[in-house]
Motif scaffolding. Structure first.
Motif, PDB file in Angstrom:
ATOM      1  N   TRP A  53      13.305  26.542  54.236  1.00 25.97           N
ATOM      2  CA  TRP A  53      14.130  25.265  54.285  1.00 25.97           C
ATOM      3  C   TRP A  53      13.733  24.344  55.072  1.00 25.97           C
ATOM      4  CZ3 TRP A  53      20.164  26.018  55.935  1.00 25.97           C
ATOM      5  CH2 TRP A  53      20.898  25.199  55.531  1.00 25.97           C
ATOM      6  N   MET A  54      14.515  23.258  54.567  1.00 22.92           N
ATOM      7  CA  MET A  54      14.246  21.829  54.816  1.00 22.92           C
ATOM      8  C   MET A  54      14.260  22.224  56.481  1.00 22.92           C
ATOM      9  SD  MET A  54      16.526  19.249  54.449  1.00 22.92           S
ATOM     10  CE  MET A  54      16.757  18.914  56.609  1.00 22.92           C
ATOM     11  N   MET A  55      15.887  22.084  56.814  1.00 20.81           N
ATOM     12  CA  MET A  55      16.234  23.159  58.502  1.00 20.81           C
ATOM     13  C   MET A  55      15.005  23.058  59.437  1.00 20.81           C
ATOM     14  SD  MET A  55      18.394  21.295  57.455  1.00 20.81           S
ATOM     15  CE  MET A  55      19.717  21.238  59.045  1.00 20.81           C
ATOM     16  N   THR A  78      24.717  21.952  57.382  1.00 20.29           N
ATOM     17  CA  THR A  78      25.175  21.408  55.688  1.00 20.29           C
ATOM     18  C   THR A  78      24.182  22.330  55.364  1.00 20.29           C
ATOM     19  OG1 THR A  78      22.875  20.377  55.418  1.00 20.29           O
ATOM     20  CG2 THR A  78      22.832  21.680  56.915  1.00 20.29           C
ATOM     21  N   GLY A  79      23.769  22.392  54.282  1.00 24.28           N
ATOM     22  CA  GLY A  79      23.199  23.099  52.899  1.00 24.28           C
ATOM     23  C   GLY A  79      24.307  22.919  51.862  1.00 24.28           C
ATOM     24  N   PRO A  82      26.008  16.289  57.910  1.00 23.61           N
ATOM     25  CA  PRO A  82      24.250  15.940  57.358  1.00 23.61           C
ATOM     26  C   PRO A  82      24.153  15.795  55.938  1.00 23.61           C
ATOM     27  CG  PRO A  82      23.285  16.677  58.862  1.00 23.61           C
ATOM     28  CD  PRO A  82      24.501  16.854  58.952  1.00 23.61           C
ATOM     29  N   SER A  83      24.025  15.126  55.105  1.00 18.29           N
ATOM     30  CA  SER A  83      23.543  15.159  53.452  1.00 18.29           C
ATOM     31  C   SER A  83      22.030  14.827  53.129  1.00 18.29           C
ATOM     32  CB  SER A  83      24.804  15.296  52.549  1.00 18.29           C
ATOM     33  OG  SER A  83      23.543  16.091  51.719  1.00 18.29           O
ATOM     34  N   GLY A  84      20.892  15.984  52.522  1.00 18.55           N
ATOM     35  CA  GLY A  84      19.449  14.885  52.337  1.00 18.55           C
ATOM     36  C   GLY A  84      19.089  15.398  51.543  1.00 18.55           C
ATOM     37  N   GLY A  85      17.538  16.596  52.291  1.00 14.67           N
ATOM     38  CA  GLY A  85      17.428  17.358  51.090  1.00 14.67           C
ATOM     39  C   GLY A  85      15.613  17.481  51.464  1.00 14.67           C
ATOM     40  N   LYS A 116      22.510  27.997  48.534  1.00 16.46           N
ATOM     41  CA  LYS A 116      23.136  26.571  48.213  1.00 16.46           C
ATOM     42  C   LYS A 116      23.897  27.590  46.506  1.00 16.46           C
ATOM     43  CE  LYS A 116      20.126  23.069  49.705  1.00 16.46           C
ATOM     44  NZ  LYS A 116      21.365  22.638  50.006  1.00 16.46           N
TER      45      LYS A 116
HETATM   46  C1  LIG Z   1      20.103  18.050  55.795  1.00 15.32           C
HETATM   47  C2  LIG Z   1      20.315  18.339  54.035  1.00 15.32           C
HETATM   48  O1  LIG Z   1      19.937  18.169  52.891  1.00 15.32           O
HETATM   49  C3  LIG Z   1      19.993  19.954  53.905  1.00 15.32           C
HETATM   50  C4  LIG Z   1      20.544  20.493  52.718  1.00 15.32           C
HETATM   51  O2  LIG Z   1      20.992  20.613  52.336  1.00 15.32           O
HETATM   52  O3  LIG Z   1      19.673  21.003  52.117  1.00 15.32           O
END
Ligand SMILES: CC(=O)CC(=O)O
Length: 681
Positions: A327-329, A402-403, A427-430, A629
Motif C-alpha cells: 500500500w502507498m502508506m 485513512t483508506g 487524509p485522502s489521496g492515493g 478497500k
Molecule cells: C492517503 C490515502 O489516500 C490512502 C488511501 O486511501 O489509499
C-alpha cells in the motif's frame, strides 16, 4: 446545497500543545523570503497552488539533501500534463532517508506473536550498505526492477533503501497476495531480482510460501529474473532446507546472496529528481493492474511534507502505520526517518492474539503518530472497547485514519476513545500520486466527519460533469486536481506512448486530473468529505449520493451488523437505478423484518427518503481489495449484468460469486421469502 451532509460537522478539536507549529514556521519562512503576508493556512494554500516557487520553498524548508542544484523549478515534460520538476538536480532518496547515522532508534520491528527488535540508524545504515553492496556485486544497476513479496518488516525497509541507493526501482506486495495477483504485477515489470518471505505467520497461522515462490519463479525466470532471494522464516529465523532450493529456479538464500558483499562502502547514486523510485499498483478489481511509476524527488518531497507539516514529526516521534508493504502508506511511512523519527513496522493481524494486546503494544512502544483505518476503529468500537481504558497512550499526539472515509460518529468516538487532546487527521489521496489531495492542517480546528483542508501544493477542486467548479455551492462532485504537482506519476510501466496513463486520469476533463472520488466541501468550515468512489455514485431518481452516507448510518447498527455494502443496480429494463444494501451479520444475528425496517427508518430520517435502499439483503461476505478497500464497482457491475474476472487485487475473490444471483432480485426475494427486504417506498 446538500445541508444534511453537514449536520454532524461539530467542532471536536482545536489546535493545542504546538500542533501546527511546523506549518506556521513554513508560512513565516515564506513570508520572510518573499516579503509576503500570508496570514493563515488558507493564505498559505493559495500561495502554494498559484506559484510553483512553493515547491522550491518546501525543498529548502525540509532540508532536502542534494549534490547538484536544479537549474529551474519546472519545465515542460514528455507528457503535456506532467512537467519535469527540478531539471538538472541530482539527489538520492535513500540518502535523504538515511541522513542520521547515530545510535537513535530508526526502526522498531514487531511480529504478531510478540517479537520486538530495535535497530538504530547506524545499524540500519550498516544493513543497507551490506545489501546494496551485494546487489551491486550480483550485477544489479540503476533502472533495474527489484521486487519483493514480503511482510512489513525490517528486511523490507533495508531492501527498499538499498534498491534506491543504487538507483534501481523498488516494488513490493504482501505475501498474502495470490500467485495470480503477484504475476499480474511482476510479469509486467519484469524484475531482475525478487526477494521472497518463505514462511510467515498471520492471525496465529503459519503459512509456507514455498509452493507460491516456485510458481512465481518459474513464470518470471524466462522474463529476466536472475535471482529469487529466499528470506528466513519470519517465525523461526531458519532458512529453507537446501533440498527445497531445487524446486525454485535461480533461488539463493539471503545469507548466501549477502556473501557477495566485499565491504564496499555505501554509495548513494546521484540521480535526477524524476528518476524512478517505486512502482505501485492501481487497485482495479478486473483487468491487469496499472503499474504506476513514481519518481524519487516527488515521493520524497510530498511524503516529507505530509509527515513534517501535518503530523509535526521530529526526532522525538515514532510513526506506526498499520499497513502491508503493498500500500502507498508504506513508502509514506519511510519518510519519517528523513525527519529523524522512528518507524514501527508491524507484521501480523491487529486482532491476534487480541486487539487489547495490540492497543497496549501501541501505547507501550511510545507511538506518537498512529496510522489506522475506519475499519479498525469501527471494529474496536463494535467490541465495546475504549482504547484509553486499556492503555494510557502517553506519547500519542496524532491519530490518523485513512483508506476510506471516516464518518462523523466515528470521528467523535475516536476523539473521545483515545484522548481529547489527540489530533485526529483523515487524509485522502492515493496510490496514483503516492500522497494526498486533502489532508490535515493541524493549526486549524477539526470538525467531525471532515478532512480539514486541501493539501499544500495541491489545487484540488470539485467539478460537476460539465467541468464547472461547484465547490462553493456545497454540491458534491468529482475530485479533480487542476494544476501539476511534484508527485504525478512519471509513467505507467510498459505504456510506451503514455496512452493508458493519460486515459486513466486526463480524459474526462481534458488536461485536468480526475481522481475518481466523489467529494463535497462544507461552505462554512471549508472542510472536505469524501462520499465514495465516483464510479460507485448512487443515482436513484436522479439524486446523486455517495455510499459513505449510507455507511455512516450503518455504523449505528454495529452490535448486530458486522459490515455492509451499498451499490446501485442498473438494468436495461429499468428506467432508473435502484439502491441495494447488503449486510453481513455478526455471529448469532440475522436480518429480521424489524431490523430491516429500523435501518430504513434511520436512513430516511438521517438522510432522506430518496436514500432508502430499495432492497436490503443479508450476505455472508463483502469483497475487499488487498489494501482493505471495500469493492463496490465490481459488485455494481455484477448485479447490473456484467461478468467479472477478478484481478489479484481482490483479497477474497470468491465473495464476488455471492452477488451474481441478485441480477434477478425478485426471484431471490421470493426464494428467501423475504418480502420485508423490499422497501415500501
Ligand atoms: C492517503 C490515502 O489516500 C490512502 C488511501 O486511501 O489509499
Amino acid at each position: 446545497m446538500n445541508s444534511h451532509l453537514f449536520t454532524q460537522s461539530r467542532k471536536i478539536w482545536e489546535p493545542q500543545n504546538g500542533h501546527g507549529s511546523r506549518m506556521d514556521n513554513l508560512r513565516h519562512m515564506i513570508n520572510r523570503k518573499h516579503g509576503l503576508n500570508l496570514k493563515d493556512y488558507h493564505d498559505l494554500h493559495k500561495y502554494s497552488v498559484e506559484d510553483y516557487t512553493f515547491w522550491q520553498d518546501l525543498w529548502e524548508y525540509l532540508g532536502i539533501i542534494y549534490s547538484i542544484p536544479a537549474t529551474s523549478i519546472v519545465q515542460p515534460g514528455r507528457i503535456p500534463e506532467i512537467p519535469t520538476w527540478f531539471p538538472g538536480a541530482r539527489l538520492n532518496y535513500a540518502e535523504n532517508i538515511l541522513f542520521r547515522n547515530d545510535d537513535g532508534t530508526a526502526v522498531t520491528a514487531a511480529r504478531e506473536w510478540g517479537l520486538v527488535q530495535h535497530y538504530s540508524f547506524r545499524q540500519l545504515r550498516g544493513h543497507v550498505r551490506k545489501m546494496a553492496a551485494a546487489m551491486r556485486a550480483h550485477g544489479l544497476k540503476s533502472g533495474d526492477r527489484i521486487a519483493a513479496v514480503i511482510t512489513n518488516s525490517f528486511d523490507a525497509v533495508v531492501i527498499a533503501l538499498a534498491t534506491s541507493s543504487i538507483g534501481a526501482i523498488y516494488t513490493s506486495t504482501a505475501p498474502d497476495m495470490g500467485t495470480a495477483g503477484i504475476l499480474d504485477r511482476y510479469r509486467q515489470i519484469q524484475p531482475a531480482l525478487l526477494f521472497f518471505d518463505t514462511e510467515v505467520v498471520y492471525a496465529s497461522k503459519t503459512i509456507n510460501l514455498l509452493p507460491k515462490i516456485s510458481e512465481v519463479a518459474y513464470n518470471l525466470v524466462p522474463r529476466g529474473l536472475k535471482n529469487v532471494v529466499l528470506l528466513p522464516s519470519t517465525k523461526t529465523g531458519r532458512d529453507v532446507p537446501s533440498g527445497e532450493l531445487k524446486n525454485i529456479p535461480n533461488s539463493i538464500l539471503e545469507a548466501d546472496f549477502l556473501k557477495a558483499d566485499a565491504g564496499r562502502p555505501l554509495q548513494f547514486e546521484q540521480l535526477p529528481f524524476d528518476h524512478p523510485l517505486f512502482i505501485l499498483y492501481s487497485s482495479g478489481t478486473s483487468g491487469p493492474p496499472k503499474c504506476i511509476v513514481h519518481g524519487q524527488g516527488g515521493v520524497l518531497l510530498q511524503n516529507k511534507k505530509e509527515i513534517a507539516l501535518v503530523y509535526g514529526c521530529t526526532f522525538d516521534d515514532c510513526y506506526f502505520q498499520y499497513t502491508t508493504t503493498g500500500w502507498m502508506m508504506w513508502p509514506l511511512m519511510l519518510s519519517t526517518m528523513a525527519l529523524g523519527g522512528r518507524i514501527l513496522v508491524y507484521d501480523g493481524s491487529p486482532f491476534h492474539p487480541s486487539v487489547e494486546a495490540f492497543l497496549k503494544f501501541v501505547s507501550d512502544q511510545g507511538v506518537t503518530i498512529f496510522g489506522t483505518s475506519p475499519r479498525f476503529l469501527t471494529e474496536v468500537q463494535a467490541r465495546g472497547l475504549v482504547p484509553s481504558r486499556l492503555a494510557p497512550f502517553p506519547s500519542l499526539r496524532v491519530l490518523m485514519s485513512t483508506g476510506a472515509p471516516l464518518n462523523p460518529p466515528m470521528f467523535e468516538w475516536a476523539q473521545e476513545a483515545f484522548r481529547k487532546d489527540v489530533y485526529l487527521a483523515s487524509p485522502s489521496g492515493g496510490t496514483d500520486i503516492c500522497s494526498s489531495f486533502i489532508s490535515g492542517a493541524p493549526n486549524m480546528p477539526v470538525y467531525a466527519g471532515e478532512t480539514q483542508a486541501k493539501s499544500l501544493g495541491m489545487k484540488t477542486q470539485i467539478f460537476d460533469p460539465s467541468g464547472n467548479d461547484v465547490e462553493a455551492s456545497g454540491q458534491p462532485g468529482e475530485l479533480v486536481c487542476t494544476r501539476p504537482h511534484v508527485s504525478l506519476p512519471i509513467a505507467f510501466w510498459g505504456d510506451h506512448e503514455d496512452k493508458k496513463l493519460r486515459a486513466a486520469y486526463f480524459d474526462t476533463y481534458p488536461g485536468v486530473w480526475r481522481q475518481g472520488d466523489f467529494i463535497v466541501a462544507n461552505p462554512e468550515t471549508k472542510g472536505l468529505i469524501i462520499l465514495g468512489r465516483s464510479d460507485g455514485v448512487l443515482n436513484p431518481s436522479g439524486v446523486r449520493f455517495g455510499s459513505a452516507e449510507i455507511y455512516t448510518v450503518m455504523d449505528q447498527f454495529t452490535d448486530a451488523i458486522d459490515d455492509s455494502l451499498c451499490v446501485g443496480q442498473r438494468r436495461s429494463t429499468d428506467k432508473d437505478e435502484r439502491v441495494l444494501l447488503f449486510v453481513k451479520m455478526r455471529a448469532g444475528h440475522h436480518l429480521t423484518a424489524e431490523l430491516a425496517d429500523k435501518i430504513r427508518r434511520t436512513i430516511r430520517s438521517a438522510l432522506s427518503p430518496r436514500h432508502v435502499p430499495e432492497y436490503i439483503f443479508e450476505t455472508t461476505d463483502i469483497p475487499y481489495t488487498v489494501n482493505n478497500k471495500k469493492i463496490e464497482i465490481a459488485v455494481k457491475q455484477i448485479v447490473s449484468g456484467l461478468n467479472i474476472k477478478p484481478s489479484g487485487t481482490v483479497a477474497n475473490p470468491e465473495s464476488l460469486q455471492l452477488y451474481y444471483k441478485y441480477r434477478d432480485i425478485e426471484s431471490v426475494a421470493q426464494k428467501e421469502s423475504a418480502n420485508h427486504l423490499k422497501a415500501k417506498l
